[in-house]
Design a protein around this motif. Structure first.
Motif, PDB file in Angstrom:
ATOM      1  N   ASN A 143     -29.000  35.930   5.079  1.00 17.35           N
ATOM      2  CA  ASN A 143     -28.992  35.234   3.909  1.00 17.35           C
ATOM      3  C   ASN A 143     -27.638  34.722   3.261  1.00 17.35           C
ATOM      4  O   ASN A 143     -27.223  33.421   3.178  1.00 17.35           O
ATOM      5  CB  ASN A 143     -29.595  36.516   2.899  1.00 17.35           C
ATOM      6  N   TYR A 148     -30.439  31.545   5.307  1.00 17.65           N
ATOM      7  CA  TYR A 148     -31.585  31.882   5.460  1.00 17.65           C
ATOM      8  C   TYR A 148     -32.362  32.713   4.489  1.00 17.65           C
ATOM      9  O   TYR A 148     -31.711  33.858   4.570  1.00 17.65           O
ATOM     10  CB  TYR A 148     -32.070  32.406   7.058  1.00 17.65           C
ATOM     11  N   ASN A 149     -33.153  32.581   3.825  1.00 15.88           N
ATOM     12  CA  ASN A 149     -33.453  33.507   2.749  1.00 15.88           C
ATOM     13  C   ASN A 149     -34.868  34.170   3.143  1.00 15.88           C
ATOM     14  O   ASN A 149     -35.806  33.860   3.118  1.00 15.88           O
ATOM     15  CB  ASN A 149     -34.096  32.582   1.536  1.00 15.88           C
ATOM     16  N   ASN A 151     -36.741  37.471   2.782  1.00 17.75           N
ATOM     17  CA  ASN A 151     -36.740  38.480   1.624  1.00 17.75           C
ATOM     18  C   ASN A 151     -37.373  39.739   2.192  1.00 17.75           C
ATOM     19  O   ASN A 151     -38.416  40.052   2.463  1.00 17.75           O
ATOM     20  CB  ASN A 151     -38.068  37.880   0.806  1.00 17.75           C
ATOM     21  N   TYR A 195     -33.149  32.719  14.669  1.00 20.40           N
ATOM     22  CA  TYR A 195     -33.743  32.911  13.286  1.00 20.40           C
ATOM     23  C   TYR A 195     -35.420  32.879  13.658  1.00 20.40           C
ATOM     24  O   TYR A 195     -36.076  33.966  13.077  1.00 20.40           O
ATOM     25  CB  TYR A 195     -33.470  32.013  12.368  1.00 20.40           C
TER      26      TYR A 195
END
Length: 791
Positions: A143, A148-149, A151, A195
């Motif tokens: 992040n 890159y988000n 969660n 990723y």
């Protein structure tokens, strides 16, 4: 607040980070407001900047834990806006380093909570287990450094006991505004492909370590944790998990967990939890069977009529109104009711002083009662009973599911014990039921199709009690002789007090019956004598009972009779018990061994208890639904059947001395080498063979054990021998091979005979192989005996 055993933040820590405590981001904020118009704000900002200038490592970062102790006062001042002294006794707040158990500043309330937990309490985040901390750090890097988000945020919790030992639950919310993450020179560059690969490999810890090697990034800063007491919410959540989780209620610790949860919810120590279920048809409460589950309302009973467990007011409240019933002071209400109200009596006897009874009910019916009890008065009351409102839906859901499970279990048990739908053929019934349902839903006239299996090979065996009819007749005769003799003695005595010739007539009739029992006991003799004793004699004896001299003798006579059959049931009881125990024992062995046979290759199996135990087996492609059947599985099952018959005989003779009377058994196997068809007869709820030729198999099955050896009056089945009935030479060759193998294994002896059977109705050409079964003492498996040796 830190572990004194380590000197550096990074000691013994596996992490993608080199961790450093730093106040750089916070100090940057004070640089921005150093020229603020508000003199107080400006003065504080300048003081903080002065400290930062004097101690540059507070900005550049440090990992030496000694520095926290040395700079405690300055750190507290730098953090003073975040940790307001006015709110310090109210807020639960900490300043800490994530991915590590280091807290270096906290509010007074947090310190108070930890003090109450005791010196031995070790603070840790409950739901951060194993590699989660490392992977969360990697997600943090994705992040912060690559945009890159991901969660990965989950609600994190502390579980901390209070001074009374009641578990309290605290939710942690992190403020990460004061953190910086910097890639070190050796940090591998993360590509889009990396990723995407990581997204599918959360559990692959080695892959995460490869992309984010230990100590490849630097973490600078600190986080502020705002912590909230969520005990009520978490208690409800825990209760939901415990009650709804599959199989949880079978665990030994289930009730303890449930008790702890209720104590947390009510913030009360020593509260105990009980359950009872309600059965509307009987208007009764029943105990719930399970590890540690009890009912304080039933007080040790398995079930109780509701009116005997509750007074009219509590009955009306719980069952009619479906409302909570609370007792704040059991002793007080026990006195007021003069000990007559059953719920107060039960609670008082068990030492409880307050209680809440809560109805577990849906819109249509009451399913049971939740019982909360305490040994302290006023602890449970109508006010804290309201806390249960939020948890009752989950308790209801669990009880409804439990009820469904019980119904399914009972249904399965009935199916297993009372019908013949064996698991091997259940798929066919299910298939036809779906077709039936589909047609019904379409509005068509639906009928259940015939359930049939073609080309299956049958196997039949029985272990039969020899001379069972004779043994029953002997037992019946003995009982009737005893009963008639006792009645005769009553009439002889009655003649002394009442000189009626009719008593002589009855004595004469009794003597005739006794003679008949000794010399010529017929099938209808039992019925005649039972009718004579039951109607005429019973009436006269009731009349004679009025005479004081006969009363005790007649009462003793009636007391000796079995209530259901209204006759003496002594020797017959021994016989019936023996038959029942033999059948039960043999059926148990067969059922247990059958599980092994099913694992070898699935097949249909059913057994029946008669005077002994019979079993049918069918094996073939149409039953297994797979293209996997091979004759080798049939041969295997035939060999298994021979072995199991020998094993059942062995167990029987080892256990024979435990039975009330001594009876012998004889074992037989019927070989039928041609495949046949079977179908399920809906009216009789069992499988039967189809077709004229196949009917021959059923005739042989029913009559062959009573058949004689050709030209003799000797029965083909004999005690101590295993009899194998067959009709084809190929069967003979096959079974003689099995016999040789079983002789080598010491299942059967060397004596083998082949005999012809006399013709049965419409069945000719049957032969039998008879072999001696070898018996062995369970304590000495090396010694084998024939039946004659055994006797």
């Amino acid at each position: 607040m830190h572990n004194n055993m380590i000197k550096d933040l990074n000691d013994g820590l596996e992490s993608p980070f080199v961790l450093k405590v730093s106040f750089n981001k916070l100090i940057q904020h004070y640089e921005e407001i150093a020229d603020d118009e508000d003199a107080i704000v400006m003065q504080k900002a300048k003081q903080i900047l002065e400290i930062a200038k004097e101690k540059p490592y507070l900005r550049t970062g440090f990992s030496d834990l000694k520095r926290i102790e040395e700079n405690k006062k300055d750190i507290r001042f730098i953090l003073s806006d975040a940790f307001s002294p006015i709110l310090t006794k109210n807020e639960i707040k900490t300043a800490s380093i994530p991915f590590h158990n280091l807290i270096f500043n906290s509010s007074e309330r947090f310190k108070t909570i930890l003090r109450a937990a005791g010196d031995n309490f070790d603070l840790e985040i409950k739901n951060m287990q194993g590699h989660d901390t490392y992977i969360m750090g990697c997600a943090f890097i994705l992040n912060a450094c690559y945009g890159y988000n991901i969660n990965f945020k989950r609600p994190f919790h502390y579980e901390i006991p209070d001074a009374n030992g009641i578990m309290r639950y605290y939710k942690i919310l992190y403020n990460a505004d004061f953190t910086e993450i910097i890639p070190n020179d050796d940090a591998p560059k993360i590509t889009r492909a990396d990723y995407e690969e990581l997204l599918d490999n959360f559990e692959n810890f080695e892959l995460w370590k490869e992309k984010f090697p230990p100590n490849s990034y630097t973490f600078k800063g600190f986080v502020v944790s705002n912590i909230f007491d969520v005990t009520d919410d978490q208690s409800i959540s825990n209760l939901k998990s415990n009650l709804i989780a599959e199989g949880k209620r079978k665990d030994a610790g289930f009730m303890k967990d449930l008790q702890d949860t209720f104590q947390s919810l009510l913030n009360l120590n020593g509260v105990k939890v009980g359950f009872s279920t309600y059965h509307k048809d009987e208007d009764t409460f029943h105990r719930v069977y399970g590890e540690g589950i009890t009912s304080y309302l039933l007080n040790g009973s398995d079930k109780k009529n509701c009116h005997k467990a509750l007074c009219s007011v509590s009955y009306n409240t719980l069952l009619e109104k479906k409302q909570f019933y609370t007792v704040a002071d059991v002793d007080k209400y026990y006195e007021l009711s003069e000990g007559k109200a059953p719920q107060y009596k039960a609670l008082k006897e068990q030492g409880f002083k307050s209680a809440i009874l809560a109805p577990i009910a849906n819109e249509t019916e009451l399913l049971g009662i939740l019982e909360l009890v305490s040994e302290e008065p006023y602890i449970l009351n109508s006010i804290n009973a309201n806390k249960l409102v939020d948890v009752m839906p989950f308790i209801l859901m669990a009880v409804e599911r439990s009820k469904r499970e019980e119904e399914h279990f009972i249904e399965a048990l009935i199916q297993q014990e009372c019908t013949s739908i064996h698991p091997s053929v259940y798929w066919k019934f299910e298939q036809e039921a779906r077709i039936f349902l589909k047609e019904q839903l379409k509005g068509n006239q639906a009928s259940f199709n015939k359930i049939a299996f073609k080309n299956v090979y049958p196997l039949f065996g029985q272990i039969d009690i020899k001379g069972s009819s004779m043994a029953r007749n002997t037992a019946t005769r003995k009982d009737l002789v005893l009963q008639l003799t006792e009645v005769k003695s009553i009439f002889k005595l009655a003649r002394k007090f009442e000189d009626l010739p009719y008593y002589d007539q009855l004595t004469f009739q009794i003597d005739n019956y006794l003679k008949e029992l000794k010399t010529n006991f017929q099938v209808d003799s039992e019925q005649q004598i039972t009718n004579f004793l039951g109607s005429e004699i019973k009436t006269i004896l009731k009349h004679l009972r009025n005479k004081e001299q006969l009363k005790v003798k007649i009462d003793n006579y009636f007391g000796s009779l079995h209530k259901k059959v209204n006759s003496l049931y002594h020797h017959r009881k021994d016989y019936d018990e023996t038959i029942s125990k033999i059948n039960k024992k043999m059926a148990l062995i067969l059922d247990k061994k059958q599980e092994e046979a099913q694992r070898m290759y699935p097949h249909f199996f059913e057994r029946f208890k008669t005077d002994g135990v019979e079993h049918n087996m069918y094996i073939g492609e149409s039953i297994t639904r797979e293209e996997s059947f091979n004759p080798v599985y049939l041969y295997n099952l035939r060999l298994w059947q021979l072995q199991i018959m020998c094993e059942m005989e062995n167990v029987y003779y080892q256990k024979q001395k435990e039975f009330p009377i001594k009876l012998d058994v004889a074992s037989m196997i019927l070989v039928f080498s041609q495949p046949l068809s079977i179908s399920f007869r809906m009216d009789e709820k069992q499988f039967d063979v189809d077709g004229t030729y196949n009917a021959r198999y059923e005739i042989v099955k029913k009559r062959v054990d009573k058949a004689f050896i050709k030209g003799t009056k000797e029965r083909v089945t004999q005690k101590g021998k295993l009899t194998i009935i067959y009709s084809h030479k190929q069967d003979e060759i096959e079974y003689l091979n099995y016999i040789k193998f079983l002789q080598s294994k010491r299942y059967i002896g060397d004596n083998v005979e082949i005999v012809e059977l006399q013709d049965l109705q419409a069945v000719t050409g049957l032969k039998a192989i008879r072999v001696d079964i070898l018996y062995h003492d369970k304590n000495d498996d090396k010694s084998y005996y024939t039946y004659d040796d055994l006797m």
